[in-house]
Design a protein around this motif. Structure first.
Motif, mmCIF file in Angstrom:
data_model
loop_
_atom_site.group_PDB
_atom_site.id
_atom_site.type_symbol
_atom_site.label_atom_id
_atom_site.label_comp_id
_atom_site.label_asym_id
_atom_site.label_seq_id
_atom_site.Cartn_x
_atom_site.Cartn_y
_atom_site.Cartn_z
ATOM 1 N N TYR A 196 0.808 -1.216 0.000
ATOM 2 C CA TYR A 196 0.000 0.000 0.000
ATOM 3 C C TYR A 196 0.844 1.271 0.000
ATOM 4 N N PHE A 197 2.130 1.145 -0.233
ATOM 5 C CA PHE A 197 3.012 2.303 -0.088
ATOM 6 C C PHE A 197 2.580 3.483 -0.957
ATOM 7 N N GLN A 198 2.438 3.274 -2.241
ATOM 8 C CA GLN A 198 2.097 4.384 -3.133
ATOM 9 C C GLN A 198 0.701 4.924 -2.858
ATOM 10 N N GLN A 199 -0.258 4.048 -2.660
ATOM 11 C CA GLN A 199 -1.637 4.474 -2.417
ATOM 12 C C GLN A 199 -1.739 5.243 -1.099
ATOM 13 N N ALA A 200 -1.115 4.716 -0.046
ATOM 14 C CA ALA A 200 -1.219 5.334 1.274
ATOM 15 C C ALA A 200 -0.512 6.682 1.329
ATOM 16 N N THR A 201 0.686 6.758 0.762
ATOM 17 C CA THR A 201 1.414 8.026 0.817
ATOM 18 C C THR A 201 0.758 9.090 -0.054
ATOM 19 N N SER A 202 0.185 8.672 -1.177
ATOM 20 C CA SER A 202 -0.520 9.617 -2.033
ATOM 21 C C SER A 202 -1.746 10.164 -1.312
ATOM 22 N N TYR A 203 -2.503 9.285 -0.672
ATOM 23 C CA TYR A 203 -3.671 9.742 0.084
ATOM 24 C C TYR A 203 -3.245 10.727 1.173
ATOM 25 N N PRO A 210 -3.222 20.388 8.329
ATOM 26 C CA PRO A 210 -2.177 20.940 9.204
ATOM 27 C C PRO A 210 -2.605 20.925 10.677
ATOM 28 N N SER A 211 -1.629 20.698 11.529
ATOM 29 C CA SER A 211 -1.841 20.717 12.975
ATOM 30 C C SER A 211 -0.984 21.829 13.568
ATOM 31 N N PRO A 212 -1.161 22.150 14.835
ATOM 32 C CA PRO A 212 -0.378 23.246 15.419
ATOM 33 C C PRO A 212 1.128 23.083 15.263
ATOM 34 N N ARG A 213 1.630 21.853 15.282
ATOM 35 C CA ARG A 213 3.080 21.647 15.197
ATOM 36 C C ARG A 213 3.565 21.221 13.823
ATOM 37 N N VAL A 214 2.685 20.671 12.993
ATOM 38 C CA VAL A 214 3.089 20.163 11.668
ATOM 39 C C VAL A 214 2.223 20.844 10.620
ATOM 40 N N LYS A 215 2.833 21.705 9.831
ATOM 41 C CA LYS A 215 2.079 22.538 8.899
ATOM 42 C C LYS A 215 1.899 21.913 7.521
ATOM 43 N N LYS A 216 2.734 20.950 7.175
ATOM 44 C CA LYS A 216 2.626 20.325 5.858
ATOM 45 C C LYS A 216 2.969 18.847 5.973
ATOM 46 N N PRO A 217 2.525 18.049 5.002
ATOM 47 C CA PRO A 217 2.774 16.606 5.096
ATOM 48 C C PRO A 217 4.262 16.284 5.120
ATOM 49 N N TYR A 218 4.593 15.237 5.850
ATOM 50 C CA TYR A 218 5.984 14.801 5.955
ATOM 51 C C TYR A 218 5.993 13.285 5.910
ATOM 52 N N ILE A 219 6.622 12.746 4.870
ATOM 53 C CA ILE A 219 6.656 11.300 4.660
ATOM 54 C C ILE A 219 8.072 10.781 4.852
ATOM 55 N N MET A 220 8.190 9.775 5.705
ATOM 56 C CA MET A 220 9.440 9.063 5.882
ATOM 57 C C MET A 220 9.227 7.632 5.383
ATOM 58 N N ALA A 221 10.076 7.171 4.492
ATOM 59 C CA ALA A 221 9.949 5.829 3.950
ATOM 60 C C ALA A 221 11.107 4.977 4.437
ATOM 61 N N CYS A 222 10.794 3.817 4.989
ATOM 62 C CA CYS A 222 11.833 2.893 5.439
ATOM 63 C C CYS A 222 12.153 1.916 4.315
ATOM 64 N N VAL A 223 13.441 1.762 4.025
ATOM 65 C CA VAL A 223 13.883 0.891 2.938
ATOM 66 C C VAL A 223 15.056 0.039 3.399
ATOM 67 N N ASN A 224 15.217 -1.116 2.765
ATOM 68 C CA ASN A 224 16.371 -1.971 3.005
ATOM 69 C C ASN A 224 17.517 -1.540 2.089
ATOM 70 N N VAL A 225 18.712 -1.443 2.635
ATOM 71 C CA VAL A 225 19.880 -1.110 1.824
ATOM 72 C C VAL A 225 21.041 -2.023 2.223
ATOM 73 N N LYS A 302 8.558 11.188 -3.865
ATOM 74 C CA LYS A 302 8.519 12.488 -3.171
ATOM 75 C C LYS A 302 8.521 12.324 -1.646
ATOM 76 N N VAL A 303 9.396 11.448 -1.165
ATOM 77 C CA VAL A 303 9.514 11.268 0.275
ATOM 78 C C VAL A 303 10.382 12.380 0.858
ATOM 79 N N ASP A 304 10.119 12.734 2.097
ATOM 80 C CA ASP A 304 10.843 13.813 2.749
ATOM 81 C C ASP A 304 12.063 13.323 3.513
ATOM 82 N N GLU A 305 12.075 12.036 3.858
ATOM 83 C CA GLU A 305 13.197 11.480 4.610
ATOM 84 C C GLU A 305 13.277 9.989 4.348
#
Length: 342
Positions: A196-203, A210-225, A302-305
């Motif tokens: 569901y990675f692409q579907q969930a992150t797109s949604y 926005p919330s008081p502390r987080v003004k814009k979406p922030y996506i962190m993706a965990c990957v194996n390297v 378009k992941v942020d981290e």
């Protein structure tokens, strides 16, 4: 892509074959100390139970161990499985860590059990409704951290009024719905649950409030390297990771084993196919190969981290993999800044 994409580490304190948990913890701390020098942003520890070869059963204790042994790197839970715990207890423990290590503690939260259903029932004392109550538990936990909780009959004194960043972990649409509606950063477990990675992150990106502390979406993706000096060596070293990951398919807990030349002697055709699908977001190769592949991944999704997890039998090879990964990410970031000056 942004000029700088933070990169971090997820660790499970996996035991090596023939070694105990103390060895796993020592290696985790050594990795965190190196990661701090190599530019990693965070060092997170997962929560798993009833798994003999996974040492991260008590993430808050390990967080204190790692934070005490490092100086700057942020230390967090990746994550604490909130339905297993009282929100008050989580607030007290994380609040205590945040007081001891100011501005260095992250709180990643998940709702999965981190174990089998029988063990989850023991952890939750038979309360099966806790998963459905996760949104309410999250709200309760946030309230304990709030400075506005001072008139409440129950207060988490070490935590009250302290600003600990909260991240919501997940691998499904449910987590995307909750993270976007609550205005929380979203961490997706794409390293083992890519479905569901692409579907969930797109949604999440399109429905974020926005919330008081987080003004814009922030996506962190965990990957194996798995990075090595050559593509061939990386593929060879990755066989230790594959052997360990087979346990997910076979519903067993395997330690880290030495690498092998031919995985076809170990897994069946069906297991190999299932594992390759599960590990879709795995990047294996030399520094140049990993750099190119990770750059494409960041640009595409378009992941942020990035959160990197690497499990290799040889500790020095594992350290080298993380160092090459840091170099790989930094190299395409430098190239981007050169080609796109302000």
């Amino acid at each position: 892509m942004p000029a700088t994409t933070p990169f971090s580490i997820l660790d499970l304190a996996i035991l090596r074959d023939g070694h105990d948990a103390a060895d796993a913890y020592s290696r985790s701390l050594d990795l965190a100390r190196h990661a701090e020098r190599w530019g990693y942003q965070r060092f997170w520890l997962a929560e798993h139970h009833n798994m003999p070869h996974v040492g991260s059963a008590a993430p808050t204790i390990l967080m204190g161990y790692i934070a005490q042994g490092t100086e700057r790197i942020r230390v967090g839970s990746g994550g604490i499985m909130l339905p297993n715990h009282s929100p008050l207890m989580v607030a007290e423990q994380i609040g205590t860590l945040a007081r001891l290590y100011p501005d260095r503690i992250d709180l990643g939260l998940g709702r999965a059990p981190g174990t089998d259903q029988q063990t989850a029932a023991v952890l939750r004392r038979g309360r099966t409704e806790t998963v459905q109550e996760f949104p309410q538990d999250l709200e309760e936990l946030q309230q304990y951290f709030s400075a506005d909780n001072l008139d409440a009959p129950v207060r988490a004194y070490p935590a009250e009024g302290i600003r600990v960043p909260i991240y919501l972990l997940g691998s499904s649409m449910d987590s995307a719905y909750l993270a976007s509606s609550r205005g929380l950063p979203y961490v997706f477990a794409s390293h083992f649950a890519p479905g569901y990675f692409q579907q969930a992150t797109s949604y999440y990106q399109h429905h974020f409030k926005p919330s008081p502390r987080v003004k814009k979406p922030y996506i962190m993706a965990c990957v194996n390297v798995v990075a090595a000096d050559t593509d061939e060596e990386a593929r060879y070293l990755a066989s230790s990771f594959y052997q360990m990951a087979l346990g997910i398919i076979r519903r067993k807990s395997y330690p880290l084993l030495p690498p092998v030349e031919d995985m076809d002697q170990i897994w069946s055709v069906q297991e190999a196919a299932a594992l390759q699908q599960m590990m879709q977001y795995s990047f294996i190769g030399s520094q140049d190969t990993v750099s190119a592949d990770l750059e494409k991944f960041i640009n595409l999704h378009k992941v942020d981290e990035l959160m990197v997890t690497t499990n290799l039998y040889d500790h020095k090879k594992r350290l080298h993999s993380f160092e090459l990964t840091a170099n790989a990410i930094q190299s395409f970031q430098v190239a981007h800044r050169v080609n796109n000056p302000v």
